[in-house]
Design an enzyme around this catalytic site. Structure first.
Site, PDB file in Angstrom:
ATOM      1  N   ILE A 227      72.933 104.460  60.645  1.00 56.86           N
ATOM      2  CA  ILE A 227      72.154 105.701  60.525  1.00 56.86           C
ATOM      3  C   ILE A 227      71.052 105.708  61.576  1.00 56.86           C
ATOM      4  CG2 ILE A 227      70.719 104.673  58.689  1.00 56.86           C
ATOM      5  CD1 ILE A 227      70.399 107.479  57.499  1.00 56.86           C
ATOM      6  N   LEU A 228      70.843 106.866  62.149  1.00 54.87           N
ATOM      7  CA  LEU A 228      69.720 107.037  63.089  1.00 54.87           C
ATOM      8  C   LEU A 228      69.159 108.442  62.948  1.00 54.87           C
ATOM      9  CD1 LEU A 228      68.045 106.116  65.683  1.00 54.87           C
ATOM     10  CD2 LEU A 228      69.810 107.266  67.009  1.00 54.87           C
ATOM     11  N   ARG A 236      60.227 112.454  58.532  1.00 53.64           N
ATOM     12  CA  ARG A 236      60.257 113.765  57.871  1.00 53.64           C
ATOM     13  C   ARG A 236      61.220 113.731  56.695  1.00 53.64           C
ATOM     14  NH1 ARG A 236      61.066 117.844  62.910  1.00 53.64           N
ATOM     15  NH2 ARG A 236      62.259 118.885  61.294  1.00 53.64           N
ATOM     16  N   GLU A 260      76.583  99.417  55.252  1.00 52.57           N
ATOM     17  CA  GLU A 260      77.048  98.201  55.922  1.00 52.57           C
ATOM     18  C   GLU A 260      75.847  97.311  56.218  1.00 52.57           C
ATOM     19  OE1 GLU A 260      79.848  98.644  59.389  1.00 52.57           O
ATOM     20  OE2 GLU A 260      78.291  97.504  60.395  1.00 52.57           O
TER      21      GLU A 260
HETATM   22  C1  LIG Z   1      72.984 100.516  57.804  1.00 50.73           C
HETATM   23  C2  LIG Z   1      72.088 100.788  58.989  1.00 50.73           C
HETATM   24  O1  LIG Z   1      72.400 101.611  59.803  1.00 50.73           O
HETATM   25  S1  LIG Z   1      70.588  99.971  59.182  1.00 50.73           S
HETATM   26  C3  LIG Z   1      69.872 100.734  60.580  1.00 50.73           C
HETATM   27  C4  LIG Z   1      68.926 101.843  60.243  1.00 50.73           C
HETATM   28  N1  LIG Z   1      68.609 102.614  61.431  1.00 50.73           N
HETATM   29  C5  LIG Z   1      67.643 102.246  62.323  1.00 50.73           C
HETATM   30  O2  LIG Z   1      66.933 101.249  62.185  1.00 50.73           O
HETATM   31  C6  LIG Z   1      67.516 103.137  63.541  1.00 50.73           C
HETATM   32  C7  LIG Z   1      66.071 103.478  63.847  1.00 50.73           C
HETATM   33  N2  LIG Z   1      65.362 104.026  62.660  1.00 50.73           N
HETATM   34  C8  LIG Z   1      65.617 105.262  62.191  1.00 50.73           C
HETATM   35  O3  LIG Z   1      66.452 106.018  62.687  1.00 50.73           O
HETATM   36  C9  LIG Z   1      64.785 105.697  61.004  1.00 50.73           C
HETATM   37  O4  LIG Z   1      63.615 104.908  60.944  1.00 50.73           O
HETATM   38  C10 LIG Z   1      65.539 105.605  59.648  1.00 50.73           C
HETATM   39  C11 LIG Z   1      66.893 106.301  59.705  1.00 50.73           C
HETATM   40  C12 LIG Z   1      65.768 104.175  59.225  1.00 50.73           C
HETATM   41  C13 LIG Z   1      64.666 106.298  58.593  1.00 50.73           C
HETATM   42  O5  LIG Z   1      64.599 107.667  58.918  1.00 50.73           O
HETATM   43  P1  LIG Z   1      63.306 108.564  58.683  1.00 50.73           P
HETATM   44  O6  LIG Z   1      63.771 109.980  58.550  1.00 50.73           O
HETATM   45  O7  LIG Z   1      62.285 108.304  59.708  1.00 50.73           O
HETATM   46  O8  LIG Z   1      62.782 108.014  57.287  1.00 50.73           O
HETATM   47  P2  LIG Z   1      62.162 108.849  56.085  1.00 50.73           P
HETATM   48  O9  LIG Z   1      61.195 109.862  56.614  1.00 50.73           O
HETATM   49  O10 LIG Z   1      63.253 109.344  55.216  1.00 50.73           O
HETATM   50  O11 LIG Z   1      61.344 107.709  55.364  1.00 50.73           O
HETATM   51  C14 LIG Z   1      61.749 107.089  54.168  1.00 50.73           C
HETATM   52  C15 LIG Z   1      60.738 106.015  53.837  1.00 50.73           C
HETATM   53  O12 LIG Z   1      60.884 104.942  54.723  1.00 50.73           O
HETATM   54  C16 LIG Z   1      59.582 104.437  55.085  1.00 50.73           C
HETATM   55  N3  LIG Z   1      59.450 104.565  56.544  1.00 50.73           N
HETATM   56  C17 LIG Z   1      60.244 105.255  57.408  1.00 50.73           C
HETATM   57  N4  LIG Z   1      59.824 105.092  58.661  1.00 50.73           N
HETATM   58  C18 LIG Z   1      58.751 104.288  58.612  1.00 50.73           C
HETATM   59  C19 LIG Z   1      57.863 103.759  59.597  1.00 50.73           C
HETATM   60  N5  LIG Z   1      58.021 104.046  60.885  1.00 50.73           N
HETATM   61  N6  LIG Z   1      56.848 102.979  59.183  1.00 50.73           N
HETATM   62  C20 LIG Z   1      56.671 102.688  57.870  1.00 50.73           C
HETATM   63  N7  LIG Z   1      57.471 103.177  56.888  1.00 50.73           N
HETATM   64  C21 LIG Z   1      58.494 103.951  57.256  1.00 50.73           C
HETATM   65  C22 LIG Z   1      58.573 105.196  54.294  1.00 50.73           C
HETATM   66  O13 LIG Z   1      58.331 104.502  53.089  1.00 50.73           O
HETATM   67  C23 LIG Z   1      59.301 106.477  53.998  1.00 50.73           C
HETATM   68  O14 LIG Z   1      58.932 107.102  52.820  1.00 50.73           O
HETATM   69  P3  LIG Z   1      57.575 108.018  52.738  1.00 50.73           P
HETATM   70  O15 LIG Z   1      57.597 108.911  53.945  1.00 50.73           O
HETATM   71  O16 LIG Z   1      57.745 108.755  51.462  1.00 50.73           O
HETATM   72  O17 LIG Z   1      56.455 107.040  52.765  1.00 50.73           O
END
Ligand SMILES: CC(=O)SCCNC(=O)CCNC(=O)[C@H](O)C(C)(C)COP(=O)(O)OP(=O)(O)OC[C@H]1O[C@@H](n2cnc3c(N)ncnc32)[C@H](O)[C@@H]1OP(=O)(O)O
Length: 353
Positions: A227-228, A236, A260
């Site tokens: 996921i990204l 958001r 995964e």
């Molecule tokens: C199975 C896999 O694919 S694992 C790999 C996951 N993907 C990655 O690491 C790629 C890079 N990261 C991303 O794309 C994003 O950070 C994702 C997909 C993991 C999360 O997406 P986002 O839309 O930013 O997360 P979202 O807004 O839904 O946040 C959910 C919770 O995660 C936490 N969170 C998300 N980003 C952050 C951050 N940068 N710092 C601290 N907490 C965070 C918070 O607790 C948040 O909840 P809240 O806003 O109510 O406090």
């Protein structure tokens, strides 16, 4: 723009195994120091960032998070991927891709990678990028079939085997923000669920905000491979929305499922958030709220979560004790202090096939 199929190499996102890590070999250099080892023939992983920033569409520019050599020809280390031995159009302007010593410490292979925010084709040449951006066909029609459409968000399923180039370019782009998954060029075994805003506003219409990929056949019954959310759209709750959607899909298939492994640090935070919410909600307000005693199996059945994920979440919330006793009061308190943020509305699901 780079537009040829990249069938010669592997693409797709898979778990990096320790065996594979052991196969790491040293990066070839380009002015890099010896500490910059890479998986370049295997997974495209580098230990240092090699592209400084990304121009994403006309108006968004941001830093890359990780190094990746998958955009580059292995032998020449120039932008562009060889397709069955043909030379590539993007490697003409060698000067602009040459090593730039920017800080005196970090040496980038490329300053700016221009990426189309509709189809993820890329170039090192701004003029080519602008020409492409004006006429990109996905500006007017996004690929795939709509699987969810609420007044706010639309999720389209894009078949890897049908929209191969789109999915390959998306995977290449993903590699710049995710280093714990490896890449393969074989996207035909995956579906990609792409998130868009539901809007008629031309400035946002058909612009992907993020995505997740899903194996067509997963022996581990994973409901999500990778996921990204693209950096400009992070924080958001869009990641949470896609995670929630991935469980809707596996519930439809009537399977207990999850992502995964391994999860990235942000992936883990995001999942713990979703898991905490769904477990505590089901236990305190949902299907399990009238149960006198609840087992981990009950929770798994109702939520569609794996038992290991449930245990990890309850430990994280400090709501599980000896012999897996679940502290319901503590969970209720947790739910009271945390806003409920489920985002998928069942009435907008379009999951007939
Ligand atoms: C199975 C896999 O694919 S694992 C790999 C996951 N993907 C990655 O690491 C790629 C890079 N990261 C991303 O794309 C994003 O950070 C994702 C997909 C993991 C999360 O997406 P986002 O839309 O930013 O997360 P979202 O807004 O839904 O946040 C959910 C919770 O995660 C936490 N969170 C998300 N980003 C952050 C951050 N940068 N710092 C601290 N907490 C965070 C918070 O607790 C948040 O909840 P809240 O806003 O109510 O406090």
């Amino acid at each position: 723009m780079e537009s040829r199929r990249v069938s010669k190499k592997r693409l797709g996102l898979h778990e990096k195994t320790s065996k594979n890590v052991a196969k790491r070999r040293k990066g070839k250099g380009k002015g890099k120091d010896d500490s910059n080892t890479s998986d370049e023939n295997l997974y495209g992983i580098l230990n240092e960032r090699n592209i400084k920033d990304v121009q994403f569409g006309m108006d968004k520019r941001f830093l890359t998070w990780y190094g990746s050599n998958v955009y580059f020809d292995n032998e020449t280390e120039q932008l562009g991927i060889k397709d069955n031995g043909n030379s590539n159009t993007d490697s003409k302007d060698k000067q602009s891709t040459d090593v730039h010593s920017l800080t005196g410490k970090t040496r980038f292979w490329l300053d700016t990678l221009f990426v189309c925010e509709y189809c993820f084709k890329y170039s090192e040449n701004e003029e080519n990028f602008r020409l492409h951006a004006e006429r990109c066909r996905h500006k007017h029609s996004a690929p795939g079939r709509i699987k969810y459409k609420s007044p706010q968000y639309t999720i389209r399923r894009v078949r890897g085997y049908k929209h191969t180039l789109f999915c390959q370019c998306l995977c290449l782009f993903t590699k710049l923000f995710l280093d714990n998954k490896s890449m393969y060029f074989k996207v035909n075994h995956y579906d990609f669920y792409i998130l868009y805003e539901t809007t008629t506003d031309l400035s946002m219409k058909n612009k992907p905000l993020g995505f997740f990929s899903k194996d067509l056949v997963s022996y581990d019954q994973n409901n999500l491979a990778c996921i990204l959310i693209f950096p400009p759209y992070q924080r958001r709750r869009l990641g949470s929305l896609l995670i929630e959607f991935s469980y809707k899909l596996s519930k439809l298939d009537d399977i207990i499922s999850g992502p995964e492994l391994p999860l990235s640090p942000f992936g883990l935070i995001g999942y713990l958030k979703y898991w905490s919410q769904i477990i505590s909600w089901e236990l305190t307000e949902g299907e399990l709220c009238d149960f006198d005693s609840v087992t981990l199996e009950d929770i798994s059945k109702v939520t569609g979560l794996r038992i290991n994920d449930i245990i990890m979440t309850l430990k994280h919330l400090e709501c599980i004790g000896e012999e897996n006793r679940i502290y319901l009061d503590k969970l209720r308190r947790w739910l009271k202090t945390h806003e409920r943020t489920f985002m998928i509305e069942d009435q907008y699901l379009l999951l007939d096939d």
